[in-house]
Write a protein that holds these residues in place. Structure first.
Motif, short mmCIF file in Angstrom:
data_model
loop_
_atom_site.label_atom_id
_atom_site.label_comp_id
_atom_site.label_asym_id
_atom_site.label_seq_id
_atom_site.Cartn_x
_atom_site.Cartn_y
_atom_site.Cartn_z
N THR A 27 60.01 -10.82 79.18
CA THR A 27 58.88 -10.32 79.97
C THR A 27 59.37 -9.71 81.27
O THR A 27 58.93 -8.61 81.66
N LEU A 30 61.10 -6.42 80.50
CA LEU A 30 60.13 -5.36 80.22
C LEU A 30 59.54 -4.82 81.51
O LEU A 30 59.40 -3.60 81.68
N GLN A 34 59.84 -1.00 82.75
CA GLN A 34 58.64 -0.22 83.03
C GLN A 34 58.69 0.37 84.43
O GLN A 34 58.31 1.53 84.65
N LEU A 48 59.77 1.21 74.93
CA LEU A 48 59.37 0.74 73.60
C LEU A 48 60.36 -0.28 73.05
O LEU A 48 59.96 -1.27 72.43
N SER A 50 62.20 -2.30 74.82
CA SER A 50 62.00 -3.52 75.57
C SER A 50 60.74 -4.25 75.11
O SER A 50 60.72 -5.49 75.03
N GLN A 51 59.70 -3.50 74.80
CA GLN A 51 58.48 -4.12 74.25
C GLN A 51 58.76 -4.77 72.90
O GLN A 51 58.27 -5.85 72.60
N LEU A 54 60.42 -8.05 73.42
CA LEU A 54 59.46 -9.08 73.82
C LEU A 54 58.65 -9.57 72.63
O LEU A 54 58.45 -10.78 72.46
#
Length: 116
Positions: A27, A30, A34, A48, A50-51, A54
């Motif tokens: 988290t 991310l 961002q 994307l 990194s998402q 997560l």
């Protein structure tokens, strides 16, 4: 069986703790990616990825929680405590003698234990 179940339960606790830490780290990562993307230093693909990391960490946490529940019930079963009273279930106890007398003269499929 009880020793094996205990070891599995303790291992599952550690795995849950590690998975929770992994979700927290993913988290934070991310959020950093961002912010970097907002400043123009990262691409949309990096965000994307990194998402996706997560989401995978959350999936591993869910799997670890499931394994922890299964290990807990396995431990209860191995120690002989997996019953209605220990689990505080709102169900009547099953008494084989009572059930036998309720259905001993019933034809299969024609009458329920309550006499209907």
């Amino acid at each position: 069986a009880a020793v094996s179940a205990w070891v599995a339960n303790e291992g599952a606790k550690i795995t849950v703790s590690a998975s929770e830490s992994e979700v927290k780290a993913a988290t934070v990562a991310l959020q950093g990616v961002q912010r970097e993307a907002a400043g123009g230093q990262r691409t949309t693909v990096d965000v994307l990825n990194s998402q996706a990391d997560l989401i995978q960490a959350k999936a591993r946490l869910i799997g670890a929680l499931r394994d922890r529940v299964i290990a807990s019930y396995t431990l209860l079963s191995a120690t002989g405590h997996l019953d209605v009273k220990t689990l505080s279930l709102n169900t009547p106890d099953y008494l084989p003698e009572v059930h036998y007398h309720q259905v001993r003269d019933a034809w299969h499929g024609l009458r329920t234990p309550s006499g209907q």
